[in-house]
Design an enzyme around this catalytic site. Structure first.
Site, PDB file in Angstrom:
ATOM      1  N   CYS A 391       0.838  -1.199   0.000  1.00 26.57           N
ATOM      2  CA  CYS A 391       0.000   0.000   0.000  1.00 26.57           C
ATOM      3  C   CYS A 391       0.866   1.239   0.000  1.00 26.57           C
ATOM      4  CB  CYS A 391      -0.908  -0.018   1.217  1.00 26.57           C
ATOM      5  SG  CYS A 391      -1.899  -1.496   1.252  1.00 26.57           S
ATOM      6  N   TYR A 421      21.516  -7.699  -0.694  1.00 23.74           N
ATOM      7  CA  TYR A 421      20.707  -6.605  -0.140  1.00 23.74           C
ATOM      8  C   TYR A 421      19.231  -6.676  -0.531  1.00 23.74           C
ATOM      9  CZ  TYR A 421      25.444  -5.087   0.649  1.00 23.74           C
ATOM     10  OH  TYR A 421      26.763  -5.062   1.037  1.00 23.74           O
TER      11      TYR A 421
END
Ligand SMILES: *Cc1c(COP(=O)(O)O)cnc(C)c1O
Length: 463
Positions: A391, A421
């Site tokens: 969202c 990462y």
């Protein structure tokens, strides 16, 4: 070359300047070996396989999203670094790029050492059997507990990051009746990202002790007087995703001049220097990383030349590649959920993961590639933005790329070069379940980090 130099901050509803993205590849079905792991190939049926296993089979068995690591490639890259640096240098894999017990075993077997920067990483390394003396402990604010544990188990070195830490580590070592091998991390006034570097007198960042104003020399003086410490060398780490060796050259020159100063003032020749990590990899076909043997040769020559000029014995060199070893060895496999064309702009392709499994695009404006991997397609290329299911409008996985215009829900797409990462920075945002890491090798696939479950989420939430 469109890569921007490591800007900070999130991006919201940006409009790209004309020509920001490069033109589509001539054939979207072709996988560029520069960005894909070694054993990834397109099979006769049109789908893609890794380690001899088809992605559709992998998706069925392990679900999506998921990270797949090519173990053969990981070992080959680790070995290439080890071989390139030979017996007069040490390679420390930077565990923060991605660490799991399987990875620790691979590194151990391939003869690499390991950098950790937290108690959690140290525990993971030790629990997989990495000998403590081959572990280096980093960090700008190690806790007393972390320092105590590191000294107790006998890590090979602690990299000291501040004046307070020099005293803290010395005190803890002494109270444990030990003498801890340490390096001092200095900031050399070089900031390097990708194709540019800036050499300055001062650096405005949290790590290390400045060479400027005699700070680092003072740190060395203090460390040499403390009984709990055995100062073995100087450490410098200048940046990330670097392609240009010029920044390392300036860093090495400045570190060597500190070594000469230490010799002149204290009659001590420190035996080691660590030049850190930060070597770049190919995220897109535009990137041209260097091979480990070129890097080893360049760094070796720089240090030897500077030491000869300063009439110093050449110290033992160590390096700390993280991304350059694990980054290219993995891809993230996603299933397409929705395809939303925005007339005159681009098509948004929503996948079943997003910023919770790859924050680098939102965090660093990182660029990635993407390919349709469950089949081939001869449809026209369309400009897409691959987005997640979170969202947040900044939830972008691949900012600009081309995929075939017949892309549809249910297709599998993969983002290469997500080994570094991504899982290590993954989050539970929106209570997403962090994806598994699956190692694939010679026709066999096994989970090395399992997928989180809703029970895992509820276990932490104690009500
Ligand atoms: C992050 C880090 C590395 C590894 O950087 P890569 O870009 O993954 O090679 C090495 N050394 C130190 C001190 C680091 O902080």
């Amino acid at each position: 070359m469109s890569r921007s130099a490591h800007p900070a901050g999130p991006r919201h509803a940006d409009v790209l300047p004309e020509g920001h993205y490069t033109a589509p590849a001539a054939d979207l079905n072709v996988l560029d070996p520069k960005v894909w792991a070694q054993t990834v190939t397109r099979t006769a049926s049109g789908s893609v396989s890794v380690g001899g296993i088809d992605v559709a089979t992998l998706a069925e068995e392990f679900g999506t999203p998921a990270y797949f690591v090519d173990e053969t490639d990981f070992r080959a890259r680790a070995r290439a670094w080890r071989t390139a640096f030979g017996h007069d240098a040490d390679v420390f894999y930077a565990g923060k790029a991605f660490l799991s017990r399987a990875v620790v075993r691979w590194l151990d077997e391939e003869g690499l050492n390991l950098d950790v920067c937290s108690g959690g990483e140290l525990t993971t390394a030790l629990s997989a059997g990495m000998p403590a003396e081959r572990i280096a402990f980093h960090g700008n604010n190690k806790s007393v507990e972390e320092i105590t544990k590191a000294i107790e188990v006998g890590v090979g070195r602690i990299v000291l990051d501040s004046f307070q830490e020099i005293v803290r580590v010395a005190h803890i070592a002494q109270s444990l009746g030990k003498r801890q091998r340490v390096q001092i991390r200095v900031t050399v006034g070089v900031e390097a990202h990708t194709h540019e570097f800036i050499a300055t007198a001062h650096e405005d960042q949290k790590f290390g002790i400045a060479l400027a104003d005699g700070q680092a020399a003072e740190a060395v003086r203090r460390a040499l007087t403390l009984d709990g410490l055995e100062l073995i060398g100087i450490h410098s780490h200048i940046g990330s995703q670097i392609f240009d060796m010029a920044g390392f050259e300036v860093a090495a020159r400045r570190v060597v001049s500190l070594l000469a100063q230490v010799r002149d003032e204290h009659g001590v020749e420190l035996p080691e220097i660590d030049l850190g990590g930060g070597l770049g990899i190919a995220y897109t076909s535009d990137d041209d990383p260097r091979e480990p043997h070129e890097i080893a040769k360049a760094l070796g020559e720089i240090v030897t030349r500077e030491c000869e000029a300063a009439k110093l014995r050449t110290p033992r060199i160590s390096v700390e590649p993280g991304r350059a070893i694990v980054g290219p060895t993995a891809f993230t496999l996603y299933e397409v959920g929705t395809v939303k064309p925005l007339e005159g702009l681009r098509t948004y392709v929503s996948v079943d993961g997003g910023m919770s499994d790859n924050i680098r695009t939102a965090l660093y404006d990182a660029e990635y590639s993407v390919a349709l991997v469950s089949r081939t397609s001869d449809a026209e290329p369309m400009l897409v933005r691959v987005v997640g299911k979170h969202c947040e409008s900044g939830d972008i996985v691949v900012k600009d790329a081309f995929l075939p215009s017949d892309l549809a829900p249910g297709d599998l797409i993969a983002v290469p070069a997500t080994g570094a990462y991504c899982r290590s920075m993954a989050s539970n945002y929106n209570h997403a379940l962090r994806p598994p890491v699956v190692a694939v090798r010679d026709g066999e696939a096994r989970v090395i980090v399992r997928r989180e479950t809703e029970e895992d989420l509820l276990r932490l939430d104690v009500g």
